[in-house]
Design an enzyme around this catalytic site. Structure first.
Site, PDB file in Angstrom:
ATOM      1  N   HIS A  35     -22.062  11.876  13.759  1.00 20.39           N
ATOM      2  CA  HIS A  35     -21.561  10.506  13.575  1.00 20.39           C
ATOM      3  C   HIS A  35     -21.175  10.329  12.109  1.00 20.39           C
ATOM      4  CE1 HIS A  35     -22.911   9.198  17.598  1.00 20.39           C
ATOM      5  NE2 HIS A  35     -23.882  10.087  17.387  1.00 20.39           N
ATOM      6  N   ASN A  94     -17.981   6.366  18.420  1.00 22.09           N
ATOM      7  CA  ASN A  94     -18.534   5.005  18.402  1.00 22.09           C
ATOM      8  C   ASN A  94     -18.445   4.387  17.010  1.00 22.09           C
ATOM      9  OD1 ASN A  94     -20.457   6.915  17.615  1.00 22.09           O
ATOM     10  ND2 ASN A  94     -22.186   5.746  18.397  1.00 22.09           N
ATOM     11  N   ASP A 134     -20.512   8.661  23.634  1.00 22.09           N
ATOM     12  CA  ASP A 134     -21.847   8.911  23.091  1.00 22.09           C
ATOM     13  C   ASP A 134     -22.494   7.639  22.566  1.00 22.09           C
ATOM     14  OD1 ASP A 134     -23.952  10.826  22.392  1.00 22.09           O
ATOM     15  OD2 ASP A 134     -23.524  10.167  20.359  1.00 22.09           O
ATOM     16  N   HIS A 171     -27.506  16.439  23.644  1.00 21.69           N
ATOM     17  CA  HIS A 171     -28.881  16.273  23.139  1.00 21.69           C
ATOM     18  C   HIS A 171     -29.978  16.241  24.213  1.00 21.69           C
ATOM     19  CE1 HIS A 171     -27.672  12.191  24.061  1.00 21.69           C
ATOM     20  NE2 HIS A 171     -27.110  11.963  22.896  1.00 21.69           N
ATOM     21  N   ASP A 176     -26.662  15.800  16.070  1.00 20.22           N
ATOM     22  CA  ASP A 176     -26.578  14.368  16.389  1.00 20.22           C
ATOM     23  C   ASP A 176     -26.815  13.569  15.104  1.00 20.22           C
ATOM     24  OD1 ASP A 176     -26.256  11.980  17.712  1.00 20.22           O
ATOM     25  OD2 ASP A 176     -28.177  12.058  18.785  1.00 20.22           O
ATOM     26  N   HIS A 191     -28.045   6.067   8.746  1.00 20.81           N
ATOM     27  CA  HIS A 191     -28.141   4.603   8.734  1.00 20.81           C
ATOM     28  C   HIS A 191     -28.482   4.128   7.330  1.00 20.81           C
ATOM     29  CE1 HIS A 191     -27.767   3.801  13.013  1.00 20.81           C
ATOM     30  NE2 HIS A 191     -28.608   4.790  13.257  1.00 20.81           N
TER      31      HIS A 191
END
Length: 421
Positions: free
Chosen positions: A59, A91, A149, A229, A302, A306
């Site tokens: 991501h 996403n 995802d 995953h 994965d 954040h």
């Protein structure tokens, strides 16, 4: 322009060999003992020379969530971890469900100019699970796969149509397997530790039911599918059985699933909150067995960075995700190879050659004529993981304080040094 890596142990498809590796432009020209060439030289004495890692589940957050990560920071983190190719999930905001966003990601990656970045388009528009995205146009713009995802496509008929349409464009669906109704707001593995902590649990069945559905569709349609995953022992069994029947299914897992158990949640540290959740010892052992026997084809991160504000809140409302792209090789090497569970060549295939094969990407192996994507690593180098020192904007890792081996010294992409420690 040529580059010579001398005196290293080169991990080739045939195994490890003491050799020099000569790069000419973007290509590996020669692998042989004692190459002499008037060019820039990297002395890899006592070091290992590996194919660059290909991480097909990352991501990067851009566009829309640049406070968590962006293409530049994510690329810098990737090459620091020996990763030369990244496939980024859709996403974002807006969701990568059309050619415009796909093209934007490709152009930004070219501007940054570090690792190769391949967009993954969403299966459905807005990842809403209802109508298919502009699959053909995204493929033309550079998408290498499709995924919603973070969500499963709840409607089985929509998922069937997606698999058929994607297959027309030689794209695979990468499936996040999660029955949201069964999860019912769960944030950790359902078990003893969820009861002890009072944190709402998510059962294995929520993952397994969707794994079984995707495999049933794949088998019925005779179309390949990839399972993201994998975290459950029962999911591994479902995939193993399907492969034995000849179903065209591939599957991945992540370091946190073969290293950690849900004992970590008793600290209430939100860095341990990930989706699917880390589960129990029998799941961890099954994941390792699945990697050993080929049920689980590859290791991904994965990587889900954040910001601090997303994690420094109550466990139940914290964001899911682990920032893992800088530590994936060291963790995998330490806990799989150094512990004797697999060889370095086997690990390299799980992290490079097989991901390339699954998505039809160039690279993944060190051999003459191949693309010059290379990582030089010091396997004897021990260090302690400290998320505060991550290059990624995401400092969220449950591995703080873990001692690992395997430091990346150089990362070379298309014959050019993109990272040097």
């Amino acid at each position: 322009m040529k580059l010579l890596i001398k005196n290293g142990t080169v991990v080739t498809p045939a195994g490890e060999v003491k050799a020099d590796l000569l790069i000419n432009g973007k290509t590996i020209e020669k692998i042989a003992p004692d190459i002499s060439e008037n060019c820039k030289v990297i002395d890899a004495s006592g070091k290992h020379v590996l194919p660059g890692i290909i991480d097909i589940h990352v991501h990067l957050r851009e566009p829309g969530f640049e406070g968590k990560e962006d293409i530049e920071s994510g690329s810098k983190a990737a090459v620091a971890g020996g990763v030369t190719q990244v496939c980024c999930m859709p996403n974002t905001n807006p969701v990568c469900d059309n050619a415009v966003v796909t093209t934007y990601i490709k152009h930004r990656a070219e501007e940054v100019g570090l690792c190769k970045i391949h967009p993954i388009g969403s299966i459905t528009k807005g990842e809403n699970g209802e109508s298919l995205s502009d699959i053909g146009k995204m493929k033309s713009a550079g998408a290498v796969a499709l995924s919603d995802d973070g969500k499963s496509v709840g409607n089985s008929q929509v998922m069937r149509l997606a698999m058929e349409y994607a297959n027309d464009f030689n794209l695979k669906c990468l499936c996040h397997c999660e029955d949201k109704n069964l999860v019912d707001g769960g944030v950790v593995n359902e078990g003893c530790n969820s009861t002890l902590t009072g944190l709402k649990g998510s059962p294995r069945a929520a993952e397994d039911i969707m794994i079984a559905r995707e495999i049933a569709l794949s088998e019925s349609l005779d179309i390949p599918v990839h399972i993201c995953h994998v975290s459950t022992y029962s999911g591994v069994d479902i995939i193993r059985s399907a492969k034995a029947r000849g179903v065209k299914v591939t599957a991945e897992t992540c370091p946190h699933y073969f290293i950690l158990t849900d004992d970590i949640i008793t600290s209430y540290d939100t860095a341990t909150k990930v989706n699917p959740p880390v589960r129990e010892e029998k799941d961890r052992l099954a994941i390792i067995a699945g990697l050993q026997d080929g049920t689980l084809d590859c290791i991904v991160t994965d990587h889900a960075p954040h910001s601090v504000k997303d994690k420094e809140v109550e466990y139940s409302i914290a964001a899911f995700g682990i920032s893992g792209i800088e530590t994936s090789f060291a963790l995998s090497y330490t806990y799989l190879v150094k512990s004797g569970l697999m060889t370095l060549s086997e690990l390299s295939k799980k992290m490079s050659a097989v991901p390339a094969e699954i998505l039809g990407l160039d690279g993944g192996a060190l051999e003459e004529g191949a693309v010059a994507d290379v990582a030089v690593v010091d396997l004897s180098k021990k260090y302690v993981i400290d998320g505060k020192k991550f290059i990624s904007k995401g400092k969220n890792t449950p591995f703080n304080g873990f001692e690992v081996y395997g430091e990346v010294l150089y990362t070379i992409v298309d014959g050019t040094i993109k990272f040097k420690r």
